[in-house]
Write a protein that holds these residues in place. Structure first.
Motif: not given
Length: 391
Positions: A149-150, A153-154, A157-158, A206
């Motif tokens: 998910p990183a 994530e930016e 929200v995944v 996301f």
């Protein structure tokens, strides 16, 4: 949707129905009775296997026999056949499909039931349901730890991440099945052949942040650019599914135009590239985007593209004048954004300037692209409201 599912349905329709859309041979076979026909379908497994020329396999059969022959093929065999036949044979296969679709190809609800690549439908699928090649791909994705998910994530929200193998969405590798992500993927898979989907290896949904503006994006997961991630803002997409459909086709174009094996050589530096360097690699001679550049981009326009391949919005605005052959300033900013924007417009028959007619005709030269547009039309997707900024 995979054509295997479609063509099994077609075979049954051709033989078991007296629909006027079929040939006289089809009608006469239907009149023979359901029991006799079913026995014939079961016993006729060796149909036309002697023909070596794939075009003969298509042109040498009546509609009923062609449908039965195609229904006997595996997914891979069917894809291989489509790659080998000429345009006339390719179009005939589509005509057989269109002429025998009991729903007339016009119902979104009816067609949705035929999509085998949806996230929800495959949520319960296990690795034992994959063939050996597909399982090897999934194992490699798992071993590389790509479900992170990183990577997304930016942007927000995944909610869910899924590996995708040969166009088939696997059970979530992160999060849980999100119906909004499922709907977005299914809408794209409805109109897109597996061959164009198969380079997407990870699908993510996301919920975008307040300052995020990416409705969808794609990126590579590895240094060799063999695995692609497609991420979708499922919250914004649910609010405007038509805009999401355009965006996803746009982003998908960035995938199938940058596949290393056929489109891009990442081992060649910008200095040694004799075609066009897009910041990641050198376009191969037969690449879609290189053909596009040769037809629609001159040396002066190319000189304004940053060496790292980033979008030059100022140059795009300067090129985007009245009646310019672009969908808008963003499309005019680089060849890659140009081909992606026009492909999305082409697929959904968006009302754009007639200056784009020649670019639409470019896609008509490729059977794989015509099929996407024809599927979208058959599903009634050309009737929706779409828009581009325009010049």
């Amino acid at each position: 949707m995979t054509r295997r599912v479609i063509l099994v349905m077609v075979a049954a329709t051709l033989v078991a129905s007296s629909c006027s859309a079929g040939s006289d041979d089809v009608v006469s076979e239907a009149a023979a009775g359901d029991t006799e026909i079913e026995a014939e379908l079961i016993d006729d497994t060796e149909l036309n296997t002697e023909l070596g020329d794939p075009n003969q396999q298509v042109t040498g059969l009546n509609d009923a026999d062609l449908a039965r022959f195609l229904a006997e093929l595996s997914d891979d065999e069917f894809e291989d056949l489509l790659l080998q036949v000429d345009d006339g044979s390719y179009d005939r296969i589509l005509d057989v499909l269109d002429a025998t679709d009991p729903d007339g190809g016009g119902s979104n609800d009816a067609q949705a039931d035929k999509v085998p690549v949806s996230a929800a439908d495959s949520a319960a699928a296990g690795p034992d349901e994959l063939d050996e090649d597909a399982q090897a791909i999934l194992d490699e994705l798992l071993a590389n730890g790509f479900c992170d998910p990183a990577d997304v994530e930016e942007d927000g929200v995944v909610t869910a991440m899924h590996f995708v193998v040969k166009g088939q969405v696997q059970p979530p590798c992160s999060g849980e099945v999100d119906p909004r992500l499922d709907a977005a993927w299914t809408a794209m898979a409805d109109v897109t052949p597996v061959a164009l989907l198969s380079d997407i290896s990870l699908l993510a949904g996301f919920e975008g942040c307040d300052t995020c503006d990416a409705l969808a994006f794609v990126t590579t997961l590895d240094e060799d650019a063999e695995f692609f991630l497609m991420a979708i803002d499922i919250q914004a997409g649910a609010e405007d599914p038509n805009e999401l459909a355009l965006t996803m086709q746009h982003e998908l174009t960035h995938v199938f135009t940058q596949v290393p094996g056929t489109q891009l050589d990442i081992s060649i530096s910008a200095e040694k590239c004799t075609t066009y360097y897009n910041g990641s690699g050198c376009l191969r001679e037969g690449a879609y985007t290189w053909q596009w550049i040769q037809q629609f981009w001159d040396a002066e326009a190319l000189a304004s593209i940053p060496a790292d391949g980033d979008v030059n919005e100022e140059a795009g605005e300067a090129r985007c004048v009245t009646d310019a052959p672009y969908t808008g300033p963003y499309g005019a900013s680089s060849p890659e954004e140009d081909i992606a924007e026009v492909f999305a417009a082409y697929v959904f028959d968006v009302d754009v300037t007639t200056a784009l007619d020649e670019k639409f005709a470019f896609f008509d030269e490729y059977p794989e692209f015509r099929e996407v547009r024809q599927r979208a039309e058959a599903l009634g997707r050309h009737d929706a409201d779409y828009s581009f900024e325009g010049c």
